[in-house]
Design an enzyme around this catalytic site. Structure first.
Site: not given
Length: 242
Positions: A134, A138-140
């Site tokens: 999540i 962004v994070c992925t």
């Protein structure tokens, strides 16, 4: 006419490029080469996910986590500023992987920018990465693109990654695919890891897992079980092709 001509040129170009490159190579997941990453699946951040229903998304995240136990995959977990609004990982995930590295980042947005996280991933010795996080864009995506740059094969679990709307999810998945990330759902990842129902893990291990995390498959299997153990044909059913 111009659109049709452009489409034809695009198709021909694709065929020529594929032939020049020797054709497509199917890169398959291997349970002995894969590591599973749990990235920022934090209770606070889950409130940002709007492209997947909250009930469904929670199950997807827990299924992503449990996949590692079914196939005995090494796990690396990470959180971002978990003492603030982002919150911790769900207790179910922490309890499932008590001995897995948990890297608590306090500033880095891209987990790959954290030296401790990089070392934990490298220490697994695995070059295929199954990733969910999540938010997707962004994070992925940031981590997936960094891993591709480092020479890893990346398989992004699109059902275990969520973001603030469908457009952002689509754009992020397009961006990752363009860089060589393979985007797959939980069922596809599971089947690629298993490969054959007669393997171990196979039907014995996967039926209970899928019963828990894939409702449609659960209904399919349970309806068959009910027919085998309790079923009788009603008049006319025997006239239906089978």
């Amino acid at each position: 006419m111009k659109v049709q001509l452009f489409t034809l040129i695009t198709m021909v170009t694709s065929v020529v490029l594929a032939a020049a490159q020797g054709g497509y190579k199917f890169s398959r997941l291997d349970k002995d080469k894969a590591v599973l990453l749990i990235v920022d699946h934090q209770l606070g951040l889950m409130q940002l996910v709007r492209d997947i229903h909250p009930d469904v998304y929670k199950q997807n995240v827990l299924g992503h986590s449990e996949l590692a136990k079914v196939f005995n995959l090494p796990v690396v977990m990470t959180t971002s500023a978990e003492t603030g609004p982002n919150g911790p990982l769900p207790r179910e995930i922490l309890d499932a992987h008590p001995n897995a590295p948990l890297i608590k980042r306090n500033g880095e947005v891209n987990a790959w920018d954290n030296a401790e996280f990089r070392e934990a991933v490298k220490a697994t010795g695995r070059k295929q990465v199954i990733l969910g996080g999540i938010v997707t864009d962004v994070c992925t995506a940031f981590l997936a693109l960094s891993l591709i740059e480092e020479g890893y094969e990346v398989f992004a679990n699109t059902e275990a990654s969520g973001t603030m709307d469908q457009k952002l999810a689509d754009d992020a998945n397009d961006r990752m695919r363009a860089a060589g990330v393979q985007t797959m759902g939980l069922f596809a990842i599971t089947m690629d890891l298993m490969r054959d129902w007669r393997n171990t893990p196979g039907s014995l291990e996967l039926f209970p897992f899928l019963d828990k995390y894939l409702a449609m498959f659960s209904v399919l299997v349970r309806s068959h079980m009910a027919a085998v153990f309790n079923g009788t044909l009603m008049p006319g059913q025997d006239l239906i092709p089978h």
